[in-house]
Motif scaffolding. Structure first.
Motif, PDB file in Angstrom:
ATOM      1  N   UNK A 175       0.383  24.012 -43.352  1.00  0.00           N
ATOM      2  CA  UNK A 175      -0.383  23.445 -42.165  1.00  0.00           C
ATOM      3  C   UNK A 175      -1.589  22.559 -42.838  1.00  0.00           C
ATOM      4  N   UNK A 176      -1.939  22.975 -43.858  1.00  0.00           N
ATOM      5  CA  UNK A 176      -2.910  22.286 -44.727  1.00  0.00           C
ATOM      6  C   UNK A 176      -2.243  20.720 -45.283  1.00  0.00           C
ATOM      7  N   UNK A 177      -1.175  20.851 -45.823  1.00  0.00           N
ATOM      8  CA  UNK A 177      -0.665  19.696 -46.323  1.00  0.00           C
ATOM      9  C   UNK A 177      -0.825  18.411 -45.613  1.00  0.00           C
ATOM     10  N   UNK A 178      -0.387  18.327 -44.275  1.00  0.00           N
ATOM     11  CA  UNK A 178      -0.501  17.088 -43.588  1.00  0.00           C
ATOM     12  C   UNK A 178      -1.966  16.810 -43.178  1.00  0.00           C
ATOM     13  N   UNK A 179      -2.891  17.966 -43.124  1.00  0.00           N
ATOM     14  CA  UNK A 179      -4.373  17.756 -42.640  1.00  0.00           C
ATOM     15  C   UNK A 179      -4.995  17.167 -43.939  1.00  0.00           C
ATOM     16  N   UNK A 180      -4.191  17.166 -45.063  1.00  0.00           N
ATOM     17  CA  UNK A 180      -4.795  16.256 -46.380  1.00  0.00           C
ATOM     18  C   UNK A 180      -4.987  14.896 -46.224  1.00  0.00           C
ATOM     19  N   UNK A 181      -3.679  14.490 -45.441  1.00  0.00           N
ATOM     20  CA  UNK A 181      -3.568  12.936 -45.281  1.00  0.00           C
ATOM     21  C   UNK A 181      -4.668  12.607 -44.220  1.00  0.00           C
ATOM     22  N   UNK A 182      -4.948  13.512 -43.142  1.00  0.00           N
ATOM     23  CA  UNK A 182      -5.857  13.379 -42.298  1.00  0.00           C
ATOM     24  C   UNK A 182      -7.189  13.085 -42.972  1.00  0.00           C
ATOM     25  N   UNK A 183      -7.463  13.831 -43.821  1.00  0.00           N
ATOM     26  CA  UNK A 183      -8.953  13.679 -44.538  1.00  0.00           C
ATOM     27  C   UNK A 183      -8.890  12.569 -45.333  1.00  0.00           C
ATOM     28  N   UNK A 184      -7.998  12.132 -46.059  1.00  0.00           N
ATOM     29  CA  UNK A 184      -7.872  10.733 -46.562  1.00  0.00           C
ATOM     30  C   UNK A 184      -7.904   9.617 -45.823  1.00  0.00           C
ATOM     31  N   UNK A 185      -7.305   9.651 -44.742  1.00  0.00           N
ATOM     32  CA  UNK A 185      -7.441   8.497 -43.803  1.00  0.00           C
ATOM     33  C   UNK A 185      -8.692   8.399 -43.066  1.00  0.00           C
ATOM     34  N   UNK A 186      -9.303   9.523 -42.835  1.00  0.00           N
ATOM     35  CA  UNK A 186     -10.609   9.701 -42.317  1.00  0.00           C
ATOM     36  C   UNK A 186     -11.609   9.095 -43.102  1.00  0.00           C
ATOM     37  N   UNK A 187     -11.515   9.340 -44.434  1.00  0.00           N
ATOM     38  CA  UNK A 187     -12.394   9.305 -45.448  1.00  0.00           C
ATOM     39  C   UNK A 187     -12.461   7.559 -45.801  1.00  0.00           C
ATOM     40  N   UNK A 188     -11.095   7.033 -45.726  1.00  0.00           N
ATOM     41  CA  UNK A 188     -11.015   5.644 -45.791  1.00  0.00           C
ATOM     42  C   UNK A 188     -11.819   4.825 -44.509  1.00  0.00           C
ATOM     43  N   UNK A 189     -11.381   5.682 -43.583  1.00  0.00           N
ATOM     44  CA  UNK A 189     -12.191   4.995 -42.315  1.00  0.00           C
ATOM     45  C   UNK A 189     -13.658   5.198 -42.108  1.00  0.00           C
ATOM     46  N   UNK A 190     -14.161   6.043 -43.184  1.00  0.00           N
ATOM     47  CA  UNK A 190     -15.659   6.414 -43.047  1.00  0.00           C
ATOM     48  C   UNK A 190     -15.926   7.453 -41.589  1.00  0.00           C
ATOM     49  N   UNK A 191     -14.965   8.076 -41.430  1.00  0.00           N
ATOM     50  CA  UNK A 191     -15.253   9.051 -40.258  1.00  0.00           C
ATOM     51  C   UNK A 191     -16.247  10.297 -40.479  1.00  0.00           C
ATOM     52  N   UNK A 192     -16.901  10.907 -39.699  1.00  0.00           N
ATOM     53  CA  UNK A 192     -17.549  11.861 -39.987  1.00  0.00           C
ATOM     54  C   UNK A 192     -16.852  13.207 -40.153  1.00  0.00           C
ATOM     55  N   UNK A 193     -15.660  12.959 -39.728  1.00  0.00           N
ATOM     56  CA  UNK A 193     -14.557  14.407 -39.452  1.00  0.00           C
ATOM     57  C   UNK A 193     -14.151  14.628 -40.717  1.00  0.00           C
ATOM     58  N   UNK A 194     -14.230  13.624 -42.016  1.00  0.00           N
ATOM     59  CA  UNK A 194     -13.822  13.930 -43.287  1.00  0.00           C
ATOM     60  C   UNK A 194     -14.185  15.252 -43.574  1.00  0.00           C
ATOM     61  N   UNK A 195     -15.593  15.550 -43.474  1.00  0.00           N
ATOM     62  CA  UNK A 195     -16.085  16.805 -43.986  1.00  0.00           C
ATOM     63  C   UNK A 195     -15.716  17.878 -43.402  1.00  0.00           C
ATOM     64  N   UNK A 196     -15.459  17.870 -41.959  1.00  0.00           N
ATOM     65  CA  UNK A 196     -14.910  19.197 -41.261  1.00  0.00           C
ATOM     66  C   UNK A 196     -13.412  19.455 -41.779  1.00  0.00           C
ATOM     67  N   UNK A 197     -12.397  18.143 -41.782  1.00  0.00           N
ATOM     68  CA  UNK A 197     -10.989  18.292 -42.216  1.00  0.00           C
ATOM     69  C   UNK A 197     -11.032  19.056 -43.526  1.00  0.00           C
ATOM     70  N   UNK A 198     -11.865  18.772 -44.521  1.00  0.00           N
ATOM     71  CA  UNK A 198     -11.818  18.915 -45.976  1.00  0.00           C
ATOM     72  C   UNK A 198     -12.427  20.501 -45.852  1.00  0.00           C
ATOM     73  N   UNK A 199     -13.147  20.760 -44.966  1.00  0.00           N
ATOM     74  CA  UNK A 199     -13.639  22.230 -44.944  1.00  0.00           C
ATOM     75  C   UNK A 199     -12.504  23.244 -44.424  1.00  0.00           C
TER      76      UNK A 199
END
Length: 259
Positions: A175-199
């Motif tokens: 389940x974590x593998x696809x969430x890694x893509x979500x974290x990367x996309x959120x970081x590129x878009x400078x979304x605050x959710x990046x930190x939560x998804x990373x955690x």
């Protein structure tokens, strides 16, 4: 945010962890090996597979041969278990010959060093929480380590389909593998959710990696590659995942206090 944190806690505590290695194989200090076929049989070979738990006979000769109460025809391969292969020196009948083998015992490493490496990686992962881009990069690296470990342990298994074994070896990490893509996309878009998804990804990878602690104390690991590479991947998954979880939530805490 509290609801999201509660969801994470429930996910981590109820998710089924991965099996340490694919196919139910486990780290150990002993490994059974074939040393010879006596007398030799033209075109016939024997070896131990699946971390020394099965004998594999390949019949490249012109006549059938009996192996483990089973007839192996020309061009066929047969794998079987035999309790005799656990003795220090062993013999298993193969037609009119015998397969000779031995069990090699190698002391495992000092786990303290690997625990220290894991702790250092955890500290490093925590400091990635200084920025969203760093957290996303850390998530990619730690997830890649877990994927490598899962694939390597799957490739160490002979005679079973790859995909089901890989799914079993990855567990909640899948389940974590696809969430890694979500974290990367959120970081590129400078979304605050990046930190939560990373955690979340970090915490999930810790859960997925917990069964692999034995890799730090046994010498023989069921992994398609050097044992120390697998230990490093496990240390990175556990230590890096723990650091990302702590760093990600610390980022959220600091962001919330300045909002």
């Amino acid at each position: 945010m509290r609801a999201l944190l509660l969801a994470l806690v429930l996910l981590v505590t109820t998710a089924a962890p991965a099996r340490a290695h694919a196919g139910g194989l486990t780290p150990q200090d002993h490994l059974s090996r074939v040393t010879a076929i006596d007398p030799p049989l033209p075109g016939v070979t024997a070896t131990m597979v699946n971390h020394g738990s099965q004998v594999e006979v390949r019949n490249g000769g012109a006549s059938p041969i009996a192996a483990g109460d089973h007839g192996v025809g020309p061009g066929e391969t047969y794998r079987f278990r035999d309790e005799r292969t656990t003795a220090p020196r062993w013999e298993v009948p193969l037609g009119t010959s015998v397969i000779e083998g031995r069990v090699d015992v190698t002391p495992g490493p000092n786990p303290l060093w690997w625990l220290l490496i894991m702790a250092a990686l955890a500290v490093g992962g925590y400091f990635l929480g200084r920025g969203r881009a760093l957290l996303a990069a850390g998530v990619v690296v730690v997830t890649a380590a877990h994927v490598w470990h899962a694939v390597g342990s799957t490739l160490a298994v002979t005679g079973e389909p790859f995909v089901p074994l890989l799914l079993g070896a990855s567990g909640v990490g899948l389940v974590a593998w696809p969430l890694t893509v979500v974290a990367a996309v959120a970081a590129v878009r400078r979304k605050p959710a990046t930190a939560f998804v990373a955690a979340v990804v970090g915490a999930m990878l810790v859960v997925a990696g917990i069964p692999d602690f034995d890799s730090f104390r046994f010498s023989q690991l069921p992994f398609a590659g050097p044992a120390d590479v697998d230990r490093l991947l496990v240390a990175l998954t556990l230590g890096g995942g723990l650091g990302l979880a702590a760093g990600g939530f610390d980022y959220l805490r600091r962001a919330g206090s300045t909002a």
